[in-house]
Design an enzyme around this catalytic site. Structure first.
Site, short mmCIF file in Angstrom:
data_model
loop_
_atom_site.label_atom_id
_atom_site.label_comp_id
_atom_site.label_asym_id
_atom_site.label_seq_id
_atom_site.Cartn_x
_atom_site.Cartn_y
_atom_site.Cartn_z
N ASP A 27 -56.04 -73.41 6.70
CA ASP A 27 -56.33 -72.52 5.78
C ASP A 27 -57.58 -71.73 6.36
O ASP A 27 -58.59 -72.38 6.20
CB ASP A 27 -56.66 -73.11 4.31
CG ASP A 27 -57.06 -71.99 3.30
OD1 ASP A 27 -57.25 -71.07 3.65
OD2 ASP A 27 -57.45 -72.34 2.22
N LYS A 44 -63.42 -62.58 8.13
CA LYS A 44 -61.89 -62.24 7.82
C LYS A 44 -61.81 -60.86 7.16
O LYS A 44 -60.99 -60.33 7.11
CB LYS A 44 -61.73 -63.50 6.97
CG LYS A 44 -60.12 -63.54 6.23
CD LYS A 44 -59.76 -64.80 5.62
CE LYS A 44 -58.14 -64.64 5.02
NZ LYS A 44 -58.16 -66.00 4.20
N GLU A 51 -50.83 -67.19 2.11
CA GLU A 51 -51.48 -68.19 1.31
C GLU A 51 -50.80 -68.84 -0.10
O GLU A 51 -50.68 -69.74 -0.33
CB GLU A 51 -52.75 -67.82 1.18
CG GLU A 51 -53.67 -67.81 2.15
CD GLU A 51 -54.84 -66.90 2.06
OE1 GLU A 51 -55.09 -66.32 1.08
OE2 GLU A 51 -55.69 -66.72 3.17
N ASP A 95 -55.52 -67.30 -7.19
CA ASP A 95 -56.54 -67.85 -6.28
C ASP A 95 -57.89 -67.28 -6.52
O ASP A 95 -58.21 -66.21 -5.84
CB ASP A 95 -55.88 -67.55 -4.98
CG ASP A 95 -56.69 -68.03 -3.84
OD1 ASP A 95 -57.90 -68.62 -4.09
OD2 ASP A 95 -56.36 -68.16 -2.45
#
Lengths: 579, 83
Positions: free
Chosen positions: A8, A70, A147, A169
């Protein structure tokens, strides 16, 4: 056969997991931490720092530290670190390499294959950049998966019936909500929304401000805007937040925060969970709105959902669970640590791909429509620059489709194929992926020369566009990863890997040289010696002699094993204390 | 009076630190040291006369247990005045 890991690769934190004896577990680092902050830096001496060490120096050396890389994935945003610049996927490669190392240390065997997760909304360029990062880190990337899909896998949702799942999330700094549909072995992402600047850190800051206000109410003076006070309040806020996840009340106690005249002022009060909840409610309402948008995009209502899964550390906050439950009319599924869930799901997929237990094959979907810019006949006449979709969004991957187009003008000898991704009817409003020309077309009247445009979207999210002129078979093609981050050639990849190795090796050599220069004295003792040396100048007679003799003995300690350094240290301490 | 109160508290503190030390828990000494990302967490930078990248303020004391960092120290680090 070597085992494959699941990674992850998060904005704030990353984790690595593996399947062992049919069970997934997250692999710890040397100090036992399961979570690696997604942070990379160089120490003052030029040593490479990854994870917590890099995060610790962020405020002291922002120019030598990179976090949240990211957010830049798939762009050519350059970051300088030391004496060279890095592209986002090169920084991600450092994080991945560190996770690979962590896995190898924990498993005591080499690790070469991985499944890496990306957000459902990631574009092809961002996916390709992630894959390239893995390759530079020395990993064969078996698959890039979404994800929310990984989270659903962790909960082993593989029933034969179709299940519609909402994945919420909320991490440290980003928020995503996705609606996925799982039918047997196929997982489709129906819709995805979010805010990549919302997370637990915002809750900490809201609470920090609240503490400041409380102080002001109590003591009738404003707290000075001092970095130390702010830092103390921020850590107090974070602690209180965590405490309030399991308790209805917590005590916030910070002594000697400020002074009024000669009186020291403290903060000491009881904070109720409800106080904290009213602070974060506006932020949470925003996430509920995102749920509604995702549902309407997926053309579903709350009742259509079979399950709700919570991912990310912030979902430990009870209010979030309650709000989602009352908003959607069902309780979220829990049981798996929300911040490890995605890595665990990725490792399950890695296990499946390497034959650990082949009982499911994951199929993903394309998150955005893919197509080209064309001129079209409309009721208002011919309009150029419209978006013609070739592969609609949510098509199951791998997808392969074609459309036939014709020339616009008489004797047109060239066509330009401009590739876009997005949902807007105007091509330019979508994300451009690249363009190419098919030239030297035979002269024909407008509309009679046919060009077939073929889109091929593979398992790794790489798009190949091929345009073929039907008559003579002239062909041009374009591989869309990204214009800026092309798939690396074998040579480039070796070069990038070598650079990375060098960084990690440099790291090791510096570590070794640091070890050889350390003396046997603890930092505590060194400080004592410094104090003593200063003290010596103010002393006279016997005490001065006594202190000097102590210092001499300590100095001789490294070469004389009969001397007990600890005894000397405590003598020195006592001397300084009573002198 | 105030003086003796203070001494009393310091004595308790000292006893407590001794007790911690018996269990091999020792404070991490940070002031005027070079910033060390392995045991210190930087809260910010401030200009000062100290050489750059030196700890000029200890906000939260850190502790080591044997050779492990039990809690990292939170510190403020000096920065070059010219920057």
């Amino acid at each position: 056969m070597s085992r494959a890991i699941g990674i992850d690769l998060g904005t704030t934190n990353s984790e690595v997991a593996i399947v062992e004896n049919g069970k997934a577990r997250v692999l710890p680092g040397e100090n036992g931490d399961l979570i690696l902050p997604s942070c990379v830096g160089l120490s003052e001496a030029g040593k490479l720092l990854v994870g917590r060490d890099a995060l610790r120096q962020y405020a002291a050396a922002p120019e030598r530290t990179i976090k949240s890389i990211k957010r830049w994935m798939g762009t050519d945003h350059k970051t300088t670190l030391g004496d060279r610049t890095y592209l986002p996927h090169e920084i991600s490669a450092i994080i991945l390499r560190s996770l690979k190392q962590r896995a190898e240390n924990a498993l005591n065997e080499p690790v070469t294959q991985a499944v890496i997760t990306v957000p459902a909304y990631f574009t092809d360029a961002q996916r390709q950049a992630t894959k390239t990062a893995g390759e530079i880190a020395g990993l064969e990337v078996l698959q890039i998966i979404n994800e929310p899909t990984a989270a659903a896998l962790a909960y082993d949702l593989r029933s034969e019936d179709t299940e519609r799942v909402l994945v919420y999330d909320l991490g440290g700094g980003t928020f995503d909500v996705s609606v996925v549909e799982i039918t047997g072995e196929v997982t489709e992402v129906l819709a995805s929304h979010g805010n990549n600047r919302l997370g637990g850190d915002d809750f900490d800051r809201a609470l920090q401000l609240h503490l400041k206000r409380r102080f002001q109410q109590e003591h009738k003076i404003d707290l000075p805007d001092d970095p130390v006070i702010n830092a103390r309040l921020l850590s107090a806020a974070e602690q209180a937040k965590i405490e309030l996840s399991t308790h209805s009340f917590t005590t916030v106690r910070e002594a000697f925060l400020a002074t009024k005249g000669k009186t020291a002022l403290h903060l000491d009060f009881e904070l109720a969970r409800t106080d904290f909840e009213s602070l974060i409610q506006p932020l949470l309402d925003e996430t509920l709105a995102a749920i509604d948008r995702a549902l309407s995009d997926a053309e579903l209502s709350a009742e259509d959902l079979d399950r709700v899964i919570l991912v990310g550390g912030s979902t430990r906050i009870p209010l979030i669970q309650q709000l989602i439950e009352s908003h959607l009319g069902q309780a979220p599924t829990d049981g798996i640590e929300p911040d490890l869930c995605v890595a665990l799901g990725a490792s399950l997929q890695a296990g499946v791909l390497t034959g650990a237990a082949i009982d499911a094959i994951l199929v993903d979907v394309i998150p955005h429509s893919l197509g080209i810019a064309v001129a079209m006949d409309t009721p208002m006449g011919v309009m150029p620059g419209l978006f013609s979709v070739i592969v609609p969004r949510n098509s199951v991957i791998p997808a392969s489709r074609s459309e036939v187009y014709s020339t616009f003008a008489d004797n047109q000898d060239t066509v330009e194929v401009e590739v876009f991704q997005g949902e807007n009817a105007i091509a330019q409003e979508n994300v451009p992926l690249g363009s190419f020309h098919v030239e030297n077309l035979p002269p024909k009247p407008a509309g009679t020369l046919q060009i077939e445009v073929h889109f091929d979207f593979d398992l790794n999210g790489i798009l190949t566009v091929t345009a073929t002129e039907k008559g003579q078979g002239q062909k041009q093609s374009l591989i869309v990863n990204d214009n800026r981050i092309d798939r690396l050639s074998a040579h480039e990849l070796r070069q990038a890997q070598a650079n990375l190795n060098q960084l990690f090796e440099l790291d090791e050599t510096i570590e070794v040289s640091a070890e050889t220069t350390t003396i046997d004295f603890s930092p505590e003792l060194i400080q004592l010696i410094e104090q003593a040396t200063a003290k010596l100048e103010t002393l006279e007679g016997e005490s001065a002699e006594e202190l000097q003799s102590l210092l001499d003995q300590i100095a001789a300690a490294p070469s004389d094993e009969s001397i007990d350094l600890e005894v000397l240290q405590s003598e020195l301490e006592d001397f300084l204390y009573y002198a | 009076m105030l003086n003796s109160d203070r001494q009393g508290i310091e004595l308790i503190r000292r006893n407590f630190l001794d007790l911690l030390k018996q269990h091999q828990i020792v404070p991490i000494s940070v002031l005027e040291q070079k910033f060390d990302p392995e045991c210190m967490y930087a809260l910010g930078q401030q200009t000062s006369d100290a050489p750059p990248n030196t700890v000029i303020q200890e906000v939260v004391r850190g502790y080591r247990y044997r050779d492990r960092v039990l809690r990292e120290a939170q510190v403020i680090v000096s920065t070059d005045k010219t920057r």
